[in-house]
Design a protein around this motif. Structure first.
Motif, PDB file in Angstrom:
ATOM      1  N   PHE A  21     -22.488   0.611  -0.972  1.00  0.00           N
ATOM      2  CA  PHE A  21     -23.547   1.215  -0.155  1.00  0.00           C
ATOM      3  C   PHE A  21     -24.245   2.352  -0.906  1.00  0.00           C
ATOM      4  O   PHE A  21     -25.464   2.512  -0.807  1.00  0.00           O
ATOM      5  CB  PHE A  21     -22.971   1.728   1.168  1.00  0.00           C
ATOM      6  CG  PHE A  21     -22.780   0.650   2.201  1.00  0.00           C
ATOM      7  CD1 PHE A  21     -23.857   0.164   2.922  1.00  0.00           C
ATOM      8  CD2 PHE A  21     -21.529   0.115   2.434  1.00  0.00           C
ATOM      9  CE1 PHE A  21     -23.690  -0.823   3.878  1.00  0.00           C
ATOM     10  CE2 PHE A  21     -21.353  -0.889   3.382  1.00  0.00           C
ATOM     11  CZ  PHE A  21     -22.436  -1.366   4.106  1.00  0.00           C
ATOM     12  N   ASP A  22     -23.475   3.145  -1.654  1.00  0.00           N
ATOM     13  CA  ASP A  22     -24.067   4.267  -2.386  1.00  0.00           C
ATOM     14  C   ASP A  22     -24.975   3.776  -3.502  1.00  0.00           C
ATOM     15  O   ASP A  22     -26.051   4.349  -3.728  1.00  0.00           O
ATOM     16  CB  ASP A  22     -22.953   5.151  -2.961  1.00  0.00           C
ATOM     17  CG  ASP A  22     -23.482   6.458  -3.505  1.00  0.00           C
ATOM     18  OD1 ASP A  22     -23.723   7.375  -2.691  1.00  0.00           O
ATOM     19  OD2 ASP A  22     -23.656   6.564  -4.735  1.00  0.00           O
ATOM     20  N   ASN A  73     -26.594   0.943  -3.519  1.00  0.00           N
ATOM     21  CA  ASN A  73     -27.779   0.389  -2.859  1.00  0.00           C
ATOM     22  C   ASN A  73     -28.738   1.492  -2.423  1.00  0.00           C
ATOM     23  O   ASN A  73     -29.962   1.325  -2.464  1.00  0.00           O
ATOM     24  CB  ASN A  73     -27.337  -0.440  -1.653  1.00  0.00           C
ATOM     25  CG  ASN A  73     -28.502  -1.135  -0.974  1.00  0.00           C
ATOM     26  OD1 ASN A  73     -29.280  -1.840  -1.620  1.00  0.00           O
ATOM     27  ND2 ASN A  73     -28.649  -0.928   0.330  1.00  0.00           N
ATOM     28  N   GLU A  74     -28.184   2.641  -2.025  1.00  0.00           N
ATOM     29  CA  GLU A  74     -29.024   3.740  -1.562  1.00  0.00           C
ATOM     30  C   GLU A  74     -29.680   4.504  -2.705  1.00  0.00           C
ATOM     31  O   GLU A  74     -30.831   4.952  -2.584  1.00  0.00           O
ATOM     32  CB  GLU A  74     -28.180   4.699  -0.714  1.00  0.00           C
ATOM     33  CG  GLU A  74     -28.952   5.870  -0.144  1.00  0.00           C
ATOM     34  CD  GLU A  74     -28.069   6.826   0.636  1.00  0.00           C
ATOM     35  OE1 GLU A  74     -28.555   7.900   1.025  1.00  0.00           O
ATOM     36  OE2 GLU A  74     -26.884   6.486   0.852  1.00  0.00           O
ATOM     37  N   ASN A  75     -28.963   4.679  -3.823  1.00  0.00           N
ATOM     38  CA  ASN A  75     -29.436   5.541  -4.907  1.00  0.00           C
ATOM     39  C   ASN A  75     -29.964   4.788  -6.116  1.00  0.00           C
ATOM     40  O   ASN A  75     -30.337   5.423  -7.105  1.00  0.00           O
ATOM     41  CB  ASN A  75     -28.292   6.457  -5.367  1.00  0.00           C
ATOM     42  CG  ASN A  75     -27.849   7.417  -4.286  1.00  0.00           C
ATOM     43  OD1 ASN A  75     -28.647   8.175  -3.750  1.00  0.00           O
ATOM     44  ND2 ASN A  75     -26.569   7.382  -3.957  1.00  0.00           N
ATOM     45  N   LYS A 110     -33.462   5.870  -7.118  1.00  0.00           N
ATOM     46  CA  LYS A 110     -33.527   7.197  -7.753  1.00  0.00           C
ATOM     47  C   LYS A 110     -32.971   7.156  -9.166  1.00  0.00           C
ATOM     48  O   LYS A 110     -33.497   7.823 -10.067  1.00  0.00           O
ATOM     49  CB  LYS A 110     -32.736   8.202  -6.912  1.00  0.00           C
ATOM     50  CG  LYS A 110     -33.410   8.563  -5.593  1.00  0.00           C
ATOM     51  CD  LYS A 110     -32.655   9.659  -4.871  1.00  0.00           C
ATOM     52  CE  LYS A 110     -33.370  10.056  -3.592  1.00  0.00           C
ATOM     53  NZ  LYS A 110     -32.650  11.139  -2.870  1.00  0.00           N
ATOM     54  N   ARG A 144     -30.896  12.924  -9.415  1.00  0.00           N
ATOM     55  CA  ARG A 144     -31.114  12.608  -7.998  1.00  0.00           C
ATOM     56  C   ARG A 144     -32.008  13.646  -7.317  1.00  0.00           C
ATOM     57  O   ARG A 144     -32.148  13.632  -6.098  1.00  0.00           O
ATOM     58  CB  ARG A 144     -29.777  12.517  -7.269  1.00  0.00           C
ATOM     59  CG  ARG A 144     -28.894  11.366  -7.734  1.00  0.00           C
ATOM     60  CD  ARG A 144     -27.591  11.325  -6.960  1.00  0.00           C
ATOM     61  NE  ARG A 144     -27.814  11.040  -5.546  1.00  0.00           N
ATOM     62  CZ  ARG A 144     -26.879  11.214  -4.617  1.00  0.00           C
ATOM     63  NH1 ARG A 144     -25.686  11.698  -4.943  1.00  0.00           N
ATOM     64  NH2 ARG A 144     -27.133  10.914  -3.367  1.00  0.00           N
TER      65      ARG A 144
END
Length: 424
Positions: A93-94, A96-98, A101, A201
Motif C-alpha cells: 500500500f505504501d 502504491n501511495e508514494n 512521488k 517526498r
C-alpha cells in the motif's frame, strides 16, 4: 629344539613380568604420594562445588519442558508470520501511495530500499507489536483449543497457571527485543527515514529558528536572533552572565558557528565579537574578529521539528530531558512521554498475552472468530488509549509517566478479570 624355544619364550615372559612389577610398584608409590599431597586441592574443589550448587537453578531445561518448547515455537512462529504478513501488505500500500512521488523527485532505488523501507519495517513492526502479539496468541491458542489440546493439557493435571509459563517466557523475549529496538535501533533509522522524506517526498523539516533564548548555565542566558540548522550557524548572538541577579558580563557577536568536527561537544566559533565585563562602576571591553569558545548548547537545543523526540536513543533522551530541566525549559513533556512510553510499551506483551490466552483457551462452537474480533478491538483500544493519554500529557498538563502507564494500568485490570474467569 622345540623345548629349547619354549624355554626361551618363558624366560622372556618372566623377565617382562618382573620389569613390569618393579615399575608398577614405583608408579603406584608416585600416585600415592601425589594423592596425599593434593588432598587440599580435592577439598578446595569440593568446597567450590558446594558453593556453586545454585548453578543448577540456572539450567534452562529445569524449567522449560517439552510442552513449553511446543507452545513457545507456536507462539514465536505465529508472531513472526503475522508481522511478515501485515508488514508486506503495508509495504504494498505504501509503494502504491508514494510511487508517484518517488518518480517525481527521482529517488534512487538503493535509497528507497535501504534508507526508507529498511527503516520503515522495524518502526511499524514495533509500533504495532502489541497487536501482533495479541493476534498470535488468539490465533494459535484458539487452534489448540479447537483441536482439544488445551483440554488434554488441563485433564493431564497441567494448571492454567502452569500453562501460562511458556507464554510468559515468549513475552520476555518479545518485550526485550521490542525495548531494544525502540530504545537503540529505531531512533537511528528514524533519522535516516526523515532525511529521505525531506529529500524525496517533499516533507520539509524545520531547519531554522528565530528569537531563541535559553539558559545554558547557572546564571548564563544565551540569545540568538536567527539560527540555520543546515549551516549550523546563527547571527545576532548575545551571551549574558549574571551573579546575584547582577549583570557581570555581556558578550555579543555578529555570527556564531557550531564546530561539527570537534572531538567534544559545545564548541562554537564567534565572529566580530565584543565582550563587556562589569566590575562595579568599572567596565572592561574586549573585542576581536574570531574566537573559539565553549557554550553549553547544541544545535538540537535550538531547533525543534515534529517527531524530534523519536530520533533520540533512550540514554540520549534521558540526558536531553535532564539538561533541559536544568535550564528551566518547559518544552520537554513530549520527550518525557516518549521516554516513559518506550518502557511501558515493552510490558504490553505480558498484559495482552494474558488477556488473549484467557479469551481463546476455551473451546467455542463458532471457532476463533469471536475471540479474534474481541482481541482486535482490545488491541486497537490499547493503541488508541496510548495516543489519547500522550495528547493529554502534552496539552492538559498530565504527568508524563502517568500518561505513559495509564493504558497498562487499565488493561492490567482487564487482564486480571479475564485471568480470574479463565477455565481451571
Amino acid at each position: 629344539m622345540a623345548s629349547i624355544r619354549k624355554l626361551r619364550r618363558h624366560r622372556k615372559r618372566y623377565r617382562t613380568l618382573r620389569w613390569m612389577d618393579r615399575h608398577t610398584k614405583g608408579l603406584q608409590a608416585v600416585l600415592a604420594w601425589t594423592y596425599r599431597k593434593t588432598a587440599w586441592l580435592r577439598k578446595a574443589m569440593l568446597w567450590i562445588a558446594g558453593k556453586l550448587s545454585f548453578m543448577k537453578y540456572l539450567n534452562i531445561t529445569r524449567y522449560i519442558k517439552i510442552l513449553d518448547w511446543y507452545i513457545i515455537k507456536k507462539f514465536i512462529g505465529t508472531y513472526i508470520y503475522s508481522i511478515l504478513l501485515i508488514i508486506s501488505i503495508s509495504i504494498v500500500f505504501d509503494v502504491n501511495e508514494n510511487l508517484a512521488k518517488f518518480a517525481q523527485y527521482q529517488a534512487p532505488l538503493k535509497a528507497i530500499v535501504f534508507d526508507y523501507y529498511l527503516n520503515f519495517v522495524p518502526y511499524f513492526a514495533n509500533l504495532f507489536s502489541p497487536l501482533f502479539v495479541f493476534i498470535a496468541v488468539i490465533f494459535f491458542t484458539s487452534k489448540l483449543a479447537g483441536n482439544s489440546e488445551i483440554i488434554s493439557m488441563l485433564a493431564a493435571g497441567v494448571s492454567f497457571k502452569r500453562l501460562m509459563r511458556p507464554y510468559m517466557i515468549s513475552c520476555v523475549l518479545i518485550s526485550s527485543l521490542s525495548f531494544y529496538l525502540s530504545a537503540y535501533v529505531i531512533p537511528h533509522g528514524t533519522v535516516i527515514r526523515q532525511n529521505f522524506d525531506s529529500m524525496y517526498r517533499n516533507k520539509k523539516k524545520n531547519t531554522s529558528a528565530e528569537n531563541i533564548q535559553l539558559q545554558v548555565g547557572n546564571g548564563v542566558i544565551a540569545y540568538m536572533q536567527y539560527y540555520d540548522n543546515n549551516r549550523k550557524s546563527g547571527n545576532g548572538f548575545s551571551l549574558d552572565k549574571f551573579e546575584n541577579k547582577k549583570l557581570v558580563s555581556h558578550l555579543t557577536a555578529m555570527e556564531v558557528q557550531y564546530d561539527t568536527i570537534s572531538d567534544s561537544k559545545y564548541h562554537w566559533k564567534i565572529r566580530n565579537w565584543k565582550c563587556r565585563e562589569l566590575k562595579g562602576l568599572k567596565e572592561h571591553i574586549t573585542s576581536g574578529m574570531e574566537k573559539d569558545t565553549i557554550i553549553q548548547m547544541e544545535p538540537t537545543d535550538l531547533v525543534y521539528s515534529k517527531g524530534q523526540q523519536e530520533t533520540f536513543t533512550s540514554p540520549d533522551l534521558k540526558e536531553y530531558i535532564s539538561k533541559q530541566k536544568n535550564r528551566g525549559s518547559g518544552n520537554v513533556v513530549q520527550y518525557e512521554v516518549e521516554y516513559h512510553k518506550r518502557i511501558a510499551a515493552s510490558f504490553a506483551s505480558f498484559i495482552l498475552t494474558t488477556i488473549g490466552l484467557s479469551l481463546s483457551s476455551r473451546k467455542r462452537k463458532g471457532g476463533m472468530g469471536l475471540s479474534l474480533g474481541i482481541g482486535l478491538a482490545l488491541s486497537f483500544g490499547y493503541i488508541m488509549l496510548q495516543t489519547v493519554s500522550a495528547t493529554f500529557a502534552i496539552n492538559a498538563n498530565m504527568p508524563p509517566m502517568l500518561a505513559a502507564w495509564i493504558p497498562n494500568m487499565i488493561f492490567t485490570v482487564i487482564a486480571y478479570f479475564c485471568y480470574r474467569n479463565a477455565p481451571n
